[in-house]
Enzyme design. Structure first.
Site, PDB file in Angstrom:
ATOM      1  N   ASP A 124      -7.699  74.809  26.456  1.00 57.53           N
ATOM      2  CA  ASP A 124      -7.260  75.984  25.702  1.00 57.53           C
ATOM      3  C   ASP A 124      -7.383  77.235  26.565  1.00 57.53           C
ATOM      4  O   ASP A 124      -7.738  78.303  26.084  1.00 57.53           O
ATOM      5  CB  ASP A 124      -8.086  76.130  24.419  1.00 57.53           C
ATOM      6  CG  ASP A 124      -7.464  77.121  23.434  1.00 57.53           C
ATOM      7  OD1 ASP A 124      -6.234  77.323  23.493  1.00 57.53           O
ATOM      8  OD2 ASP A 124      -8.206  77.693  22.614  1.00 57.53           O
ATOM      9  N   LEU A 125      -7.102  77.083  27.850  1.00 56.62           N
ATOM     10  CA  LEU A 125      -7.243  78.215  28.753  1.00 56.62           C
ATOM     11  C   LEU A 125      -6.004  79.088  28.641  1.00 56.62           C
ATOM     12  O   LEU A 125      -4.898  78.656  28.953  1.00 56.62           O
ATOM     13  CB  LEU A 125      -7.427  77.736  30.197  1.00 56.62           C
ATOM     14  CG  LEU A 125      -7.945  78.794  31.145  1.00 56.62           C
ATOM     15  CD1 LEU A 125      -9.350  79.228  30.759  1.00 56.62           C
ATOM     16  CD2 LEU A 125      -7.952  78.271  32.566  1.00 56.62           C
TER      17      LEU A 125
END
Length: 116
Positions: free
Chosen positions: A68-69
């Site tokens: 989820d960067l």
């Protein structure tokens, strides 16, 4: 998330320090700076991009994919001295989705992090 934060910090990743946890709450130190989404202008945006990609690659070398960067999970240090040195310092946050590079969907998740 607590265990990931402790392990990453112990391996010199720029993360807030996980202090304690209780059920679904993690107490951590404040991350220096502001979320990348709130940054109006970076002196050297390509340096920030290089640093973000270096974090993704370093996580992978340690057998991890963030999953989820994105600009919401990167804190850019707004310290005046760092701004003058043209060296953005990113702190990574939000680790509950993190998976091993051996996960069946790791490649797709890794590529999504890179494209984010």
């Amino acid at each position: 998330e607590f265990a990931f934060m402790r392990a990453l910090h112990d391996h010199a990743f720029r993360t807030p320090v996980a202090v304690d946890c209780n059920r679904h709450v993690v107490l951590m130190t404040a991350a220096p700076g502001i979320p990348l989404t709130q940054s109006q202008e970076l002196a050297e945006p390509y340096d920030a991009l290089r640093e973000a990609l270096a974090v993704v690659a370093r996580l992978a070398r340690h057998g991890l994919v963030h999953c989820d960067l994105n600009e919401f999970n990167l804190i850019v240090n707004d310290d005046e001295q760092l701004a003058k040195s043209r060296s953005p310092r990113l702190t990574v946050i939000d680790f509950p989705q993190m998976v091993s590079t051996s996960h069946p969907n790791a490649r797709m998740l890794f590529e999504r992090d890179v494209q984010s």
